[in-house]
Motif scaffolding. Sequence first.
Motif, PDB file in Angstrom:
ATOM      1  N   THR A 175       0.848  -1.186   0.000  1.00 38.50           N
ATOM      2  CA  THR A 175       0.000   0.000   0.000  1.00 38.50           C
ATOM      3  C   THR A 175       0.881   1.233   0.000  1.00 38.50           C
ATOM      4  O   THR A 175       2.045   1.172   0.420  1.00 38.50           O
ATOM      5  N   THR A 195      -5.094  -9.497   3.273  1.00 36.53           N
ATOM      6  CA  THR A 195      -3.665  -9.759   3.451  1.00 36.53           C
ATOM      7  C   THR A 195      -3.330  -9.406   4.900  1.00 36.53           C
ATOM      8  O   THR A 195      -3.575  -8.274   5.325  1.00 36.53           O
ATOM      9  N   HIS A 205      -0.882  -8.486   7.039  1.00 34.42           N
ATOM     10  CA  HIS A 205      -0.216  -7.283   7.544  1.00 34.42           C
ATOM     11  C   HIS A 205      -0.978  -6.009   7.150  1.00 34.42           C
ATOM     12  O   HIS A 205      -1.004  -5.036   7.908  1.00 34.42           O
ATOM     13  N   LEU A 206      -1.653  -6.028   5.978  1.00 33.07           N
ATOM     14  CA  LEU A 206      -2.445  -4.866   5.586  1.00 33.07           C
ATOM     15  C   LEU A 206      -3.701  -4.735   6.446  1.00 33.07           C
ATOM     16  O   LEU A 206      -4.085  -3.633   6.858  1.00 33.07           O
ATOM     17  N   HIS A 243      -4.574  -1.519   8.823  1.00 34.01           N
ATOM     18  CA  HIS A 243      -5.817  -0.741   8.721  1.00 34.01           C
ATOM     19  C   HIS A 243      -6.590  -0.786  10.036  1.00 34.01           C
ATOM     20  O   HIS A 243      -7.192   0.225  10.438  1.00 34.01           O
ATOM     21  N   SER A 272      -9.213  -3.431   5.039  1.00 33.90           N
ATOM     22  CA  SER A 272      -8.316  -3.385   3.870  1.00 33.90           C
ATOM     23  C   SER A 272      -8.845  -4.195   2.691  1.00 33.90           C
ATOM     24  O   SER A 272      -8.284  -4.113   1.602  1.00 33.90           O
TER      25      SER A 272
END
Length: 466
Positions: free
Chosen positions: A37, A97, A99-100, A104, A367
């Motif tokens: 991102t 995902t 880690h995303l 968020h 996310s």
Amino acid sequence: MQKLSRVFEKKLFWWVLVLSVFIPLYPKFPLLNVQGTYVAIRLEDFLIAFVVFWWVIAKLPKLKSFLSENITKAILLFWGIGALSLFSGIFLTSTVTPHLGIFHYLRRVETMILFLVAMTAFESRKQVKIWLLTMFAVTVAIVLYGFGQQYLNFPVISTTNREFSKGLILFLSPEARVNSTFAGHYDLAVYLAFFLTVLVGFFFTRITSIQRFMLAVTGVLSFILLALTAARVSFVSAIFGIASVFFMTGRKKFIFALAGITLLAFVISPDLRHRTVATLTVNIIGGGGAKYVPPPQKPGSTNKFSIENAATGVATPSGVPIDIVPGEPLNTTELGVYRSFGIRFNEEWPRAIRAFTKNPFLGTGYSSLTIATDNDYLRALGEVGLLGSMSLVLVFFIIIKKMWNFLIKAERWFSIILISGLFAGLLTVFIAQTFIDVLESSKIAQLLWLALGVSFATMKLEERNG
């Protein structure tokens, strides 16, 4: 431990003041990138983490009474459902995902926890007034810098696309819209709409002539700068918010003056005028100016229509974008408005609805809807489902109910004007959320939750002191 907590508690208000200045004025320079991102970790994230750590130490002895409050329970419930939704998105629906999704989710926690910090940081009415004066000074700085960008070539820091978000120093092009210290014109417009609504009521209170003059000048300049952003939904929300303040404070006749200033804004900002007209004629009525009619294509072309595939010798209008498709408006303003609505109606909103139908109770996780949905209501339904959306509604319901009950019984003019302004300011946010992701814009969300926390602190002080 109690002595240490008391030392930290006395300084907590000043840290809230630091956040109230730093968040709106410090540009969005990236500090640490997050893979996958272009939303980055920035300096204010570390500052907020430090202030939250300070707050925890300051309020640790009062933790039990703090956790017993309804608003605290509602916020914790929202965070809990968000965490459950995130777990579901990672391990059940595989729509997030890891880690995303965590990034968020933590960003949502980071913005909302500022409400709890501000709610417990104020110990006197004097401190509330200091905060309000500080926000007035901050607004003046934002407005002046915005006009500097528009007319004096002041630098711009933007995060509107991946390349800009690297912290590039930019300058406004003739077609670009003013950002001031924010990372996009939509963010600036929401800020101006909210704080204009909060500040306008104080013009009619017992203040000196100089103070009233300063408020008037700042208000007019803020309204003009809001018009220069050409952000139509925020402009409309500001009108409704300011009119609501006039109505709640018994100044209904000034609504007619507001209508006159609104017409003046359309004169001053041709971009706002043209975009508003285009919204009505193109998106709502379905008409507008001339539409693009394609020239004949090269024989045997297998590609989709494009101007490059047009048969040689065929005339095309000058200035037509190379990516235009048949039926789109030829006028550039109408084309931009047409596509802006089309992206929402055909791509972003259906994506959120599909996410909601995939998991109605918990959504598909933070996310999962990418960067933008441009509608906070649909975004909440898509990301955290009915359970998460209803828990967020509960948070706002508790805030609104407390404000309303307070206004019915309040007697002090300062508190009435401030809470009326914040109440109406919340209305501007609810309107803007129909076309903008307000709660996902970090600067706006952080300042919004801080301001709402100040409203709770003000009401608590009044209830305590009488």
